[in-house]
Design an enzyme around this catalytic site. Structure first.
Site: not given
Ligand code: NAP
Ligand code: MG
Length: 497
Positions: A189, A265, A300, A398
């Site tokens: 997804k 992650e 991140c 963050e």
């Molecule tokens: P996010 O809101 O957690 O979304 C990530 C993914 O999860 C998206 O595909 C999202 O779908 C999905 N999602 C949202 N709600 C969900 C639910 N209830 N159940 C299952 N999946 C769900 O994160 P983001 O804002 O897109 O990305 C930013 C975050 O990613 C930051 O905190 C960043 O630090 C972290 N990140 C970490 C790494 C690492 O390797 N550690 C790398 C890159 C980013 P939708 O698109 O519909 O919201």
């Protein structure tokens, strides 16, 4: 290499796939529903994409299970799986320019970064993991003459991969490549803000010869498609990159369904340490600004908390400001652009909220962040804060935007104390000319990756993941990533009965 008008002309001709890819076919959502994805650089509608929900996820999981059980991928000759994945890598490379442009349009990332990540790194990931397939062995345990005890790794089965929008296709590749290499089937997804490059994968996978059902892509909203993956009882594991909040939901869904393992992650608040014995070189300054501003800070492992020894403060500040002033913010399709658009208007507003909170808590703005004037896109200029203190919201949470915050310290001990004073543990950079001190700091920092005298997240060969709230025990990248997608079996044979 094209200039901006050349890129725009090419971008206008790109064919955009908007359907899900399930069981070897492009299909609309069963409900017929769609959601929109915008171009963050113009705020214009880019495409209406199939909004998959639990019915589509269930269909994808059934296809993935059938494909896993029939063994055409999961148990096929390792040489054949390797050749097929290498063909997939070659096709991705062949379509690299098209995918890079599509990524830039859908996410607002600069074309320069997209070329590097999508056209270069993504194919390399598939190639690297393909090469591991026919070089992976089991082990024989030392159990004595009367027995043979073999320890073998088997693919875990049907995997659910959920990825964010900041590196859309690269994050997908980080998970897909090792999952496919081990023989797993996949339901991927992509994020709702940036689904388009992932939707091009299905057709290329089919062309490469990956059997139908092995790779499925279900675009959709997190609460629908994502939650359906998290709760599905026939998915054997989930690997997730994104926010801690959603990571926690996924642990809950696993607890409430089939106790599937969940690889996480998550986010970070990574420190960049300029210690007393650092040399303030061009390379250090370049690392400092890239650590904070690369990908508009939507990273991140962004090193936003820059902790600088007082001895270097004035020189560091002056050179950082000079360098940041040279950043070009604007049209992501222009190869001269350094910082593209924020992913959405809401996200830009959220980052601006952090800027206001920094000011109201007393941090000093050395270089001011603001939107680009008269521009419909979601742009934000870089901000540099001085006099940030460790208790401020901007120092603890963050931000995920183009913001660098400086804390001045009087000793290296104080620098270390502040560096570890966070709930996160993804990454840290340490600058010092004293190699013993560098190693002492590298050992002392509770983070998954430490870069010494550089800002680097490593390479495909090195594991990446977080300590503390930045992740689970699983790792992306390196040979370590394979373990997420495998389980260990012992085969015990009594030779004397
Ligand atoms: P996010 O809101 O957690 O979304 C990530 C993914 O999860 C998206 O595909 C999202 O779908 C999905 N999602 C949202 N709600 C969900 C639910 N209830 N159940 C299952 N999946 C769900 O994160 P983001 O804002 O897109 O990305 C930013 C975050 O990613 C930051 O905190 C960043 O630090 C972290 N990140 C970490 C790494 C690492 O390797 N550690 C790398 C890159 C980013 P939708 O698109 O519909 O919201
Ligand atoms: Mg988009």
């Amino acid at each position: 290499m094209n200039d901006a008008p050349g890129n725009r002309a090419l971008a206008d001709r790109i064919r955009i796939e908007t359907r899900a890819w399930i069981d070897g076919q492009a299909v609309p959502a069963q409900s017929g529903k769609t959601f929109v994805t915008l171009n963050p650089a113009t705020s214009a509608l880019l495409a209406e994409v199939a909004a998959c929900d639990h019915a589509d996820v269930d269909r994808a999981v059934k296809a993935a299970r059938r494909a896993f059980d029939d063994g055409a991928w999961s148990r096929c000759d390792p040489g054949k799986r390797k050749e097929t994945l290498l063909r997939f890598a070659a096709l991705l490379r062949q379509h690299g320019e098209e995918l890079a442009l599509l990524e830039s349009l859908d996410s607002g990332k600069t074309i320069r970064d997209c070329r590097n990540e999508v056209a270069h790194e993504v194919p390399h990931f598939f190639q690297w993991y393909a090469e591991t397939i026919d070089k992976s062995f089991g082990r024989v345990a030392p159990t004595g003459q009367g027995t043979v005890s073999m320890i073998v790794q088997e693919p875990i089965g049907v995997t659910g991969l959920i990825v964010p929008w900041n590196f859309p296709l690269l994050m997908a590749a980080w998970k897909l490549a090792p999952a496919l290499a081990t023989g797993c089937s996949v339901v991927l997804k992509p994020a709702e803000q940036s689904p388009l490059t992932a939707l091009r994968l299905g057709e290329l996978a089919a062309e490469a010869g990956i059997p139908a059902g092995v790779l499925n892509v279900v675009p959709g909203l997190g609460e629908e498609a994502g939650q359906a993956i998290g709760r599905h009882s026939d998915i054997d594991m989930v690997s997730f990159t994104g926010s801690g909040e959603v990571g926690a939901y996924l642990l809950g869904y696993a607890a409430q369904s089939n106790l599937k393992p969940v690889g996480l992650e998550l986010g970070g608040k990574s420190p960049f340490l300029v210690l007393e014995q650092a040399a303030i070189t061009d390379s250090l300054i370049e690392s400092a600004v890239m650590a904070a501003f690369w990908n508009g800070g939507q990273n991140c492992s962004a090193n936003m908390r820059q902790i600088v020894h007082r001895r270097h403060r004035d020189e560091f500040v002056a050179r950082v400001i000079e360098r940041v002033k040279a950043f070009v913010v604007g049209d992501p399709l222009d190869p001269a652009t350094d910082i593209g658009a924020m992913i959405t208007a809401e996200h830009r507003d959220r980052v601006e909220g952090f800027l206001q909170s920094g000011v109201s808590e007393g941090a000093q703005v050395l270089l001011g962040g603001a939107s680009l004037d008269d521009n419909p896109g979601f742009f934000l200029k870089p901000t540099v804060f001085d006099a940030m203190t460790p208790d401020m919201k901007i120092a603890r949470e963050e931000i995920f935007g183009p913001v660098l915050g400086m804390i001045t310290v009087d000793s290296d001990e104080e620098a270390l104390r502040l560096a570890v004073d966070t709930e996160f543990g993804l990454h840290a950079s340490v600058f010092t000319q004293n190699i013993s001190q560098a190693l002492q700091f590298a050992r002392a920092l509770p983070v998954g990756t430490v870069s010494v005298n550089s800002f680097s997240e490593g390479s495909v060969a090195t594991p990446f993941g977080g300590y503390r709230r930045s992740g689970s025990l699983s790792r992306d990248n390196g040979l370590e990533a394979l373990a997420q997608y495998q389980q260990t079996k012992t085969i015990w044979i009594d030779l004397e009965s």
